[in-house]
Motif scaffolding. Structure first.
Motif, mmCIF file in Angstrom:
data_model
loop_
_atom_site.group_PDB
_atom_site.id
_atom_site.type_symbol
_atom_site.label_atom_id
_atom_site.label_comp_id
_atom_site.label_asym_id
_atom_site.label_seq_id
_atom_site.Cartn_x
_atom_site.Cartn_y
_atom_site.Cartn_z
ATOM 1 N N ASN A 3 4.407 10.646 6.421
ATOM 2 C CA ASN A 3 4.536 9.745 5.490
ATOM 3 C C ASN A 3 3.784 8.168 5.853
ATOM 4 O OD1 ASN A 3 5.694 7.758 3.543
ATOM 5 N ND2 ASN A 3 7.459 8.772 3.425
ATOM 6 N N GLU A 26 -5.920 4.554 7.523
ATOM 7 C CA GLU A 26 -4.554 5.557 7.416
ATOM 8 C C GLU A 26 -4.887 6.564 8.629
ATOM 9 O OE1 GLU A 26 -4.529 8.361 4.104
ATOM 10 O OE2 GLU A 26 -6.467 7.363 3.644
ATOM 11 N N ASN A 58 0.825 -1.163 0.024
ATOM 12 C CA ASN A 58 -0.003 0.205 0.020
ATOM 13 C C ASN A 58 0.935 1.330 -0.023
ATOM 14 O OD1 ASN A 58 -2.294 -1.600 0.168
ATOM 15 N ND2 ASN A 58 -2.811 -1.408 2.490
ATOM 16 N N THR A 59 0.606 2.210 -0.813
ATOM 17 C CA THR A 59 1.480 3.306 -0.759
ATOM 18 C C THR A 59 0.400 4.721 -0.750
ATOM 19 O OG1 THR A 59 1.152 3.477 -3.183
ATOM 20 C CG2 THR A 59 3.134 2.315 -2.392
ATOM 21 N N PHE A 60 1.123 5.841 -0.079
ATOM 22 C CA PHE A 60 0.380 6.919 -0.025
ATOM 23 C C PHE A 60 1.279 8.142 -0.463
ATOM 24 C CE2 PHE A 60 -1.164 3.774 3.044
ATOM 25 C CZ PHE A 60 -2.615 3.869 2.952
ATOM 26 N N ASP A 61 0.746 9.118 -0.438
ATOM 27 C CA ASP A 61 1.718 10.476 -0.787
ATOM 28 C C ASP A 61 1.864 11.264 0.702
ATOM 29 O OD1 ASP A 61 1.456 10.029 -3.712
ATOM 30 O OD2 ASP A 61 -0.350 11.226 -3.959
ATOM 31 N N PRO A 62 3.181 11.654 0.772
ATOM 32 C CA PRO A 62 3.217 12.341 1.968
ATOM 33 C C PRO A 62 2.375 13.463 2.178
ATOM 34 C CG PRO A 62 5.430 12.199 0.618
ATOM 35 C CD PRO A 62 4.121 11.422 -0.076
ATOM 36 N N VAL A 63 2.068 14.019 3.408
ATOM 37 C CA VAL A 63 1.093 14.975 3.466
ATOM 38 C C VAL A 63 1.691 15.742 4.630
ATOM 39 C CG1 VAL A 63 -1.170 15.356 4.274
ATOM 40 C CG2 VAL A 63 -0.915 13.399 3.087
ATOM 41 N N ASP A 64 1.474 17.045 4.413
ATOM 42 C CA ASP A 64 1.695 18.160 5.442
ATOM 43 C C ASP A 64 0.535 18.301 6.542
ATOM 44 O OD1 ASP A 64 4.190 19.022 4.294
ATOM 45 O OD2 ASP A 64 3.314 20.262 2.998
ATOM 46 N N SER A 109 -5.146 10.483 9.291
ATOM 47 C CA SER A 109 -5.492 11.677 8.470
ATOM 48 C C SER A 109 -6.052 12.616 9.399
ATOM 49 C CB SER A 109 -6.606 11.226 7.305
ATOM 50 O OG SER A 109 -6.749 12.237 6.593
ATOM 51 N N LYS A 148 5.280 16.724 9.020
ATOM 52 C CA LYS A 148 5.009 15.863 7.685
ATOM 53 C C LYS A 148 4.490 14.415 7.949
ATOM 54 C CE LYS A 148 6.328 16.795 3.876
ATOM 55 N NZ LYS A 148 5.764 17.530 2.640
ATOM 56 N N ASN A 167 3.227 5.751 4.492
ATOM 57 C CA ASN A 167 3.868 4.486 3.978
ATOM 58 C C ASN A 167 4.409 3.681 5.304
ATOM 59 O OD1 ASN A 167 2.781 4.958 1.394
ATOM 60 N ND2 ASN A 167 4.818 5.692 0.652
#
Length: 338
Positions: free
Chosen positions: A153, A186, A139-145, A188, A151, A155
């Motif tokens: 990550n 995840e 499973n992959t996710f984009d880095p988020v601020d 969030s 930050k 993943n």
């Protein structure tokens, strides 16, 4: 109350968990903890990394418990007998726990800011294996601020819930949590929300992996090139007791002080963490005590005090003797080097 762990008997107070009793004996007996965090209420019971075998439930009922139990949330009984490091079933199960935690975890230790002080690295080195059985995509996710200083990550996240408990218990209002379920779960924030309060930076310190990182420190240095010192200041928001991380004469990072279990006892405010990056802002108390077997101690102690336990253990487990009976009579004798 008395409890026996790995043939060592210790006196503990009523209501003590197996994890707390094992920590009274020492780090060589204490089970690993990926989600349990003693200063945070209700933490533990998520990762199953601390599973132990109870071979005798109590003095009154000496029957063994049928299944392995999590040490972090299981309270001891008078006369309880527990096996941790000496039980083969426990050690074998922990290999499976490590494999499960690494199912979606990327192999990006060379670029991760948490490398060198990562609980998952330590857990893997101690109980993992050097190969994997999975071939499926991760499973992959984009880095988020998550606000101006943090930050995410996803993943690397192992869903330990530590950051959620921290935000619940030491901040005015939590704006992040675990969304979705199962393998889609995840960390969030709620819609159009950012983590921005006076103590939000503490979720970085409690994270056992590199999922939550300090944006002011990202990619500046490796932890084993840094020099940690204890420092303090007069702060109206927090205790002001911190660890300063130096690279040369520059303060590149400020963190809360951690005990021998890697847990923060006194959380610090964002002003101390992100804004006070000058030596003149602090009163230096002395060098931080670092365990000799930690990678942070690299190049700071004599080689005779550093034992490469993991490589030796792996070599012993995977050593294969080669039966080579080929004829070598035609080879010229080799000169012996003095």
């Amino acid at each position: 109350m008395k409890v026996t762990i790995d043939n060592i008997t210790v006196d503990v107070a009523p209501g003590t968990t197996i994890m707390q009793a094992a920590r009274q004996i020492g780090p060589h007996i204490a089970p690993p903890a990926m989600c349990y965090y003693e200063p945070l209420k209700a933490s533990g019971g998520k990762c199953r990394g601390c599973l132990v075998k109870v071979t005798a439930g109590s003095e009154k009922d000496p029957r063994p418990m049928p299944k392995l139990v999590p040490a972090c949330i299981t309270q001891i009984q008078e006369g309880m007998v527990v096996e941790n490091t000496i039980n083969e079933q426990v050690l074998e199960v922990r290999k499976g726990i490590v494999e499960f935690l690494l199912l979606n975890h990327p192999l990006d230790c060379p670029i991760c800011d948490q490398a060198g002080e990562c609980d998952l690295q330590n857990f893997t080195f101690e109980h993992g294996v050097s190969k994997t059985r999975t071939v499926e995509e991760r499973n992959t996710f984009d880095p988020v601020d998550l606000g101006p200083n943090i930050k995410l990550n996803m993943n690397r996240c192992i869903l330990c819930y530590r950051c959620v408990y921290t935000a619940d218990q030491i901040t005015d209002g939590r704006v992040h949590g675990v969304m979705n379920r199962g393998d889609h779960a995840e960390i969030s924030t709620y819609i159009e929300k950012a983590i921005d309060n006076d103590f939000s930076g503490n979720i970085i310190d409690v994270c056992p992996v590199g999922a939550l990182t300090d944006k002011t420190y990202r990619f500046k240095s490796r932890v084993w090139f840094s020099k940690p010192v204890d420092a303090s200041c007069d702060c109206g928001k927090c205790s002001g007791k911190v660890t300063l991380w130096y690279r040369g004469d520059e303060v590149i990072r400020v963190t809360a002080r951690k005990n021998e279990w890697g847990e923060v006892k006194e959380f610090i405010c964002n002003t101390c963490r992100f804004e006070r990056k000058k030596t003149s802002d602090w009163t230096i108390e002395g060098p931080t005590q670092i365990a000799h077997n930690s990678v942070i101690s690299a190049n700071k102690y004599g080689a005779n005090k550093i034992t490469p336990a993991f490589p030796l253990k792996q070599a012993a487990e995977q050593y294969k003797k080669i039966d080579d009976n080929r004829d070598r009579s035609f080879l010229a004798p080799q000169k012996q080097l003095n």
